[in-house]
Motif scaffolding. Structure first.
Motif, PDB file in Angstrom:
ATOM      1  N   GLY A  60      28.573  77.692 127.798  1.00 57.59           N
ATOM      2  CA  GLY A  60      29.097  78.840 127.057  1.00 57.59           C
ATOM      3  C   GLY A  60      29.652  79.887 128.003  1.00 57.59           C
ATOM      4  N   GLY A  61      28.926  80.139 129.104  1.00 61.53           N
ATOM      5  CA  GLY A  61      29.415  81.084 130.110  1.00 61.53           C
ATOM      6  C   GLY A  61      30.687  80.598 130.776  1.00 61.53           C
ATOM      7  N   GLN A  62      30.747  79.286 131.076  1.00 59.09           N
ATOM      8  CA  GLN A  62      31.939  78.749 131.717  1.00 59.09           C
ATOM      9  C   GLN A  62      33.131  78.682 130.761  1.00 59.09           C
ATOM     10  N   PHE A  63      32.852  78.627 129.478  1.00 58.68           N
ATOM     11  CA  PHE A  63      33.937  78.674 128.495  1.00 58.68           C
ATOM     12  C   PHE A  63      34.513  80.082 128.375  1.00 58.68           C
ATOM     13  N   VAL A  64      33.648  81.082 128.414  1.00 54.48           N
ATOM     14  CA  VAL A  64      34.072  82.473 128.190  1.00 54.48           C
ATOM     15  C   VAL A  64      34.797  83.052 129.397  1.00 54.48           C
ATOM     16  N   LEU A  65      34.299  82.762 130.609  1.00 54.88           N
ATOM     17  CA  LEU A  65      34.824  83.443 131.802  1.00 54.88           C
ATOM     18  C   LEU A  65      36.330  83.276 132.004  1.00 54.88           C
ATOM     19  N   PRO A  66      36.913  82.078 131.872  1.00 47.55           N
ATOM     20  CA  PRO A  66      38.375  81.974 132.057  1.00 47.55           C
ATOM     21  C   PRO A  66      39.161  82.863 131.101  1.00 47.55           C
ATOM     22  N   TYR A  67      38.670  83.001 129.875  1.00 41.09           N
ATOM     23  CA  TYR A  67      39.348  83.887 128.925  1.00 41.09           C
ATOM     24  C   TYR A  67      39.202  85.343 129.347  1.00 41.09           C
ATOM     25  N   LEU A  68      38.023  85.709 129.852  1.00 39.13           N
ATOM     26  CA  LEU A  68      37.818  87.077 130.326  1.00 39.13           C
ATOM     27  C   LEU A  68      38.754  87.390 131.485  1.00 39.13           C
ATOM     28  N   ILE A  69      38.859  86.463 132.438  1.00 42.00           N
ATOM     29  CA  ILE A  69      39.738  86.688 133.582  1.00 42.00           C
ATOM     30  C   ILE A  69      41.203  86.680 133.148  1.00 42.00           C
ATOM     31  N   GLY A  70      41.553  85.793 132.210  1.00 39.80           N
ATOM     32  CA  GLY A  70      42.912  85.800 131.670  1.00 39.80           C
ATOM     33  C   GLY A  70      43.249  87.128 131.012  1.00 39.80           C
ATOM     34  N   PHE A  71      42.279  87.701 130.305  1.00 36.66           N
ATOM     35  CA  PHE A  71      42.460  89.016 129.672  1.00 36.66           C
ATOM     36  C   PHE A  71      42.742  90.083 130.728  1.00 36.66           C
ATOM     37  N   LEU A  72      41.981  90.065 131.843  1.00 35.97           N
ATOM     38  CA  LEU A  72      42.178  91.051 132.907  1.00 35.97           C
ATOM     39  C   LEU A  72      43.544  90.885 133.572  1.00 35.97           C
ATOM     40  N   ILE A  73      43.967  89.629 133.773  1.00 41.24           N
ATOM     41  CA  ILE A  73      45.256  89.372 134.423  1.00 41.24           C
ATOM     42  C   ILE A  73      46.413  89.824 133.540  1.00 41.24           C
ATOM     43  N   LEU A  74      46.339  89.512 132.246  1.00 35.25           N
ATOM     44  CA  LEU A  74      47.418  89.888 131.332  1.00 35.25           C
ATOM     45  C   LEU A  74      47.612  91.389 131.267  1.00 35.25           C
ATOM     46  N   ARG A  75      46.532  92.128 131.414  1.00 33.10           N
ATOM     47  CA  ARG A  75      46.611  93.595 131.341  1.00 33.10           C
ATOM     48  C   ARG A  75      46.649  94.246 132.715  1.00 33.10           C
ATOM     49  N   ASP A  76      46.812  93.405 133.739  1.00 35.43           N
ATOM     50  CA  ASP A  76      46.938  93.885 135.114  1.00 35.43           C
ATOM     51  C   ASP A  76      45.757  94.775 135.506  1.00 35.43           C
ATOM     52  N   LEU A  77      44.557  94.332 135.113  1.00 39.05           N
ATOM     53  CA  LEU A  77      43.331  95.056 135.443  1.00 39.05           C
ATOM     54  C   LEU A  77      42.686  94.453 136.684  1.00 39.05           C
ATOM     55  N   TRP A  78      41.834  95.213 137.319  1.00 39.36           N
ATOM     56  CA  TRP A  78      41.150  94.794 138.542  1.00 39.36           C
ATOM     57  C   TRP A  78      40.266  93.577 138.266  1.00 39.36           C
ATOM     58  N   PHE A  79      40.368  92.574 139.120  1.00 43.59           N
ATOM     59  CA  PHE A  79      39.587  91.345 138.908  1.00 43.59           C
ATOM     60  C   PHE A  79      38.082  91.597 138.996  1.00 43.59           C
ATOM     61  N   GLY A  80      37.683  92.661 139.678  1.00 38.21           N
ATOM     62  CA  GLY A  80      36.264  92.962 139.867  1.00 38.21           C
ATOM     63  C   GLY A  80      35.509  93.274 138.587  1.00 38.21           C
ATOM     64  N   TRP A  81      36.242  93.594 137.506  1.00 38.15           N
ATOM     65  CA  TRP A  81      35.555  93.864 136.238  1.00 38.15           C
ATOM     66  C   TRP A  81      34.799  92.631 135.745  1.00 38.15           C
ATOM     67  N   SER A  82      35.255  91.448 136.103  1.00 38.60           N
ATOM     68  CA  SER A  82      34.531  90.242 135.692  1.00 38.60           C
ATOM     69  C   SER A  82      33.150  90.196 136.358  1.00 38.60           C
ATOM     70  N   PHE A  83      33.070  90.624 137.613  1.00 37.20           N
ATOM     71  CA  PHE A  83      31.782  90.682 138.313  1.00 37.20           C
ATOM     72  C   PHE A  83      30.884  91.759 137.709  1.00 37.20           C
ATOM     73  N   ILE A  84      31.470  92.896 137.417  1.00 37.18           N
ATOM     74  CA  ILE A  84      30.680  94.011 136.864  1.00 37.18           C
ATOM     75  C   ILE A  84      30.131  93.654 135.485  1.00 37.18           C
ATOM     76  N   PHE A  85      30.899  92.904 134.700  1.00 40.27           N
ATOM     77  CA  PHE A  85      30.420  92.455 133.391  1.00 40.27           C
ATOM     78  C   PHE A  85      29.159  91.612 133.535  1.00 40.27           C
ATOM     79  N   LEU A  86      29.166  90.687 134.479  1.00 39.96           N
ATOM     80  CA  LEU A  86      27.996  89.841 134.697  1.00 39.96           C
ATOM     81  C   LEU A  86      26.791  90.652 135.162  1.00 39.96           C
ATOM     82  N   ILE A  87      27.027  91.622 136.046  1.00 40.28           N
ATOM     83  CA  ILE A  87      25.937  92.468 136.528  1.00 40.28           C
ATOM     84  C   ILE A  87      25.310  93.250 135.367  1.00 40.28           C
ATOM     85  N   ALA A  88      26.153  93.763 134.475  1.00 37.64           N
ATOM     86  CA  ALA A  88      25.650  94.538 133.334  1.00 37.64           C
ATOM     87  C   ALA A  88      24.796  93.670 132.410  1.00 37.64           C
ATOM     88  N   VAL A  89      25.250  92.448 132.144  1.00 36.33           N
ATOM     89  CA  VAL A  89      24.481  91.545 131.279  1.00 36.33           C
ATOM     90  C   VAL A  89      23.135  91.216 131.911  1.00 36.33           C
TER      91      VAL A  89
END
Length: 403
Positions: A141-170
């Protein structure tokens, strides 16, 4: 028992949802991290091998600590080291520093494994295999979600580090939740360890079944790693799929793995033995890997990702570990540590081997995958033959008595 420890089990499963993301977060952000660390993709991918070192370092004491002090402290330490890994990778200026923080991920994985698997076996003693196989559903489930999360960040030209921060928060939120949960007692495990100590625990003798199942940990971890870390690169550089399409191959693999978990869970509850799943899944992984290598076209690669997800990432690690615990009289924390050693060897050696192969031909990585899968099939075949031999001998003796 199920109702009493259900909430604690949920907290354990959530850790593995994050673990699934953490396993592929370097591969999914490899272009960004390569630039940050001033290296190429192969150099960045080699950082993953540091997880193996961490597992090998921690495994020699994580299992003993789990058996002695309890499952909850082991799980809490696992969460702590995973947070350290995610934060460290994010701020690492080069490969050397990233490699050091990568070791903490291996330590985290070791503590989570030696705390979680025994805890689930103790919480659901009559359904230990299904309880452990659910871990795989959360990983995928985590491996299914992460590519979409990173794709979301790339499409909106957001910092890739938000994917790491999301995991830390969880992880931080789940840490608070786990600390408030009640874990099952370890009385039977301790008692079993005491009873078996004069006969087995003080010797270095291992049965053939134990040796084969410990080695199977190397096989299962290798198959999991190659799919999660290299299918996307294979899609983009060999099959020439777009970056977005190739990244989603990991999600397709996760869908296949989730389907496998559901099928394995259902059939396992109906009495199908784990060894049958392990034999079928390893031989089919070899077949699919060879087809992907021989026919590098988008349709085959996409279908192959789903099938590899089903056969190689749908719970082989959990099936092997559960079967090892069933066939060994040693403490659950100890056998989990032994199994984790084999996984750690795979995590350390296979990324280096795959990185070397990728510099020549990425397609060769899936030939390696097929070879390792066939080795896993040979191990399961040995266990299967040894399991049916006593039955056959008993049948022959019965026939002789009747004659």
């Amino acid at each position: 028992m199920k109702n009493k420890y259900l909430s604690a089990s949920l907290g354990l499963y959530i850790n593995y949802f994050v673990h699934g993301m953490a396993l592929i977060i370097i591969a999914q952000n490899i272009d960004f991290l390569s630039r940050q660390w001033n290296t190429d993709n192969a150099g960045a991918a080699a950082v993953v091998s540091s997880l193996g070192i961490g597992k090998l370092v921690a495994v020699f004491f994580s299992g003993k600590l789990s058996d002695r002090f309890g499952r909850k402290p082991s799980v809490v330490l696992g969460i702590f080291f995973y947070v350290l890994f995610l934060a460290g990778i994010l701020i690492s200026p080069n490969v050397a520093v990233a490699y050091i923080f990568g070791i903490s991920a291996g330590v985290a994985n070791s503590f989570l494994d030696t705390g979680t698997y025994p805890a689930l076996m103790e919480a659901f003693p009559k359904k230990s295999a299904p309880a452990n196989i659910i871990i795989k559903a959360f990983i995928q489930g985590g491996q299914f979600v992460l590519p979409y999360l990173i794709g979301f960040l790339i499409l909106r030209d957001l910092w890739f580090g938000w994917s790491f921060i999301f995991l830390i928060a969880v992880l931080c939120a789940n840490l608070v939740f786990v600390l408030t949960r009640t874990f099952p007692p370890m009385a039977d495990v301790s008692q079993a360890s005491e009873e078996s100590r004069p006969q087995k625990a003080r010797t270095f003798h291992f049965s053939m079944n134990e040796i084969c199942l410990i080695l199977f940990g190397f096989v299962a971890q290798t198959l999991l790693y190659i799919l999660g870390q290299w299918i996307a690169k294979y899609g983009s550089e060999v099959v020439h799929m777009s970056e977005g399409s190739s990244r989603l191959l990991v999600s397709y693999g996760s869908l296949g793995a989730i389907c496998c978990v559901l099928v394995t869970f259902t059939l396992g509850n109906r009495g199908i033995k784990s060894i049958y799943f392990m034999m079928i899944y390893t031989v089919m992984t070899a077949v699919v890997s060879l087809v992907i290598w021989a026919f590098p076209v988008p349709v085959v690669c996409t279908a192959g990702a789903v099938l590899l997800g089903y056969f190689s990432s749908g719970g082989l690690i959990q099936l092997g570990l559960t079967l090892l615990a069933e066939k060994s009289s040693r403490g659950k924390g100890l056998v989990t540590s032994l199994y984790t050693i084999a996984e750690g060897v795979a995590i350390f050696t296979i990324p280096l081997a795959a990185a070397a192969i990728s510099r020549v031909n990425i397609g060769g990585i899936f030939l390696l995958n097929a070879g390792v899968a066939l080795f896993g099939f040979a191990l399961t075949l040995i266990i299967f033959i040894r399991d049916i031999r006593p039955v056959n001998e008993a049948s022959v003796q019965a026939e002789q008595v009747q004659c």
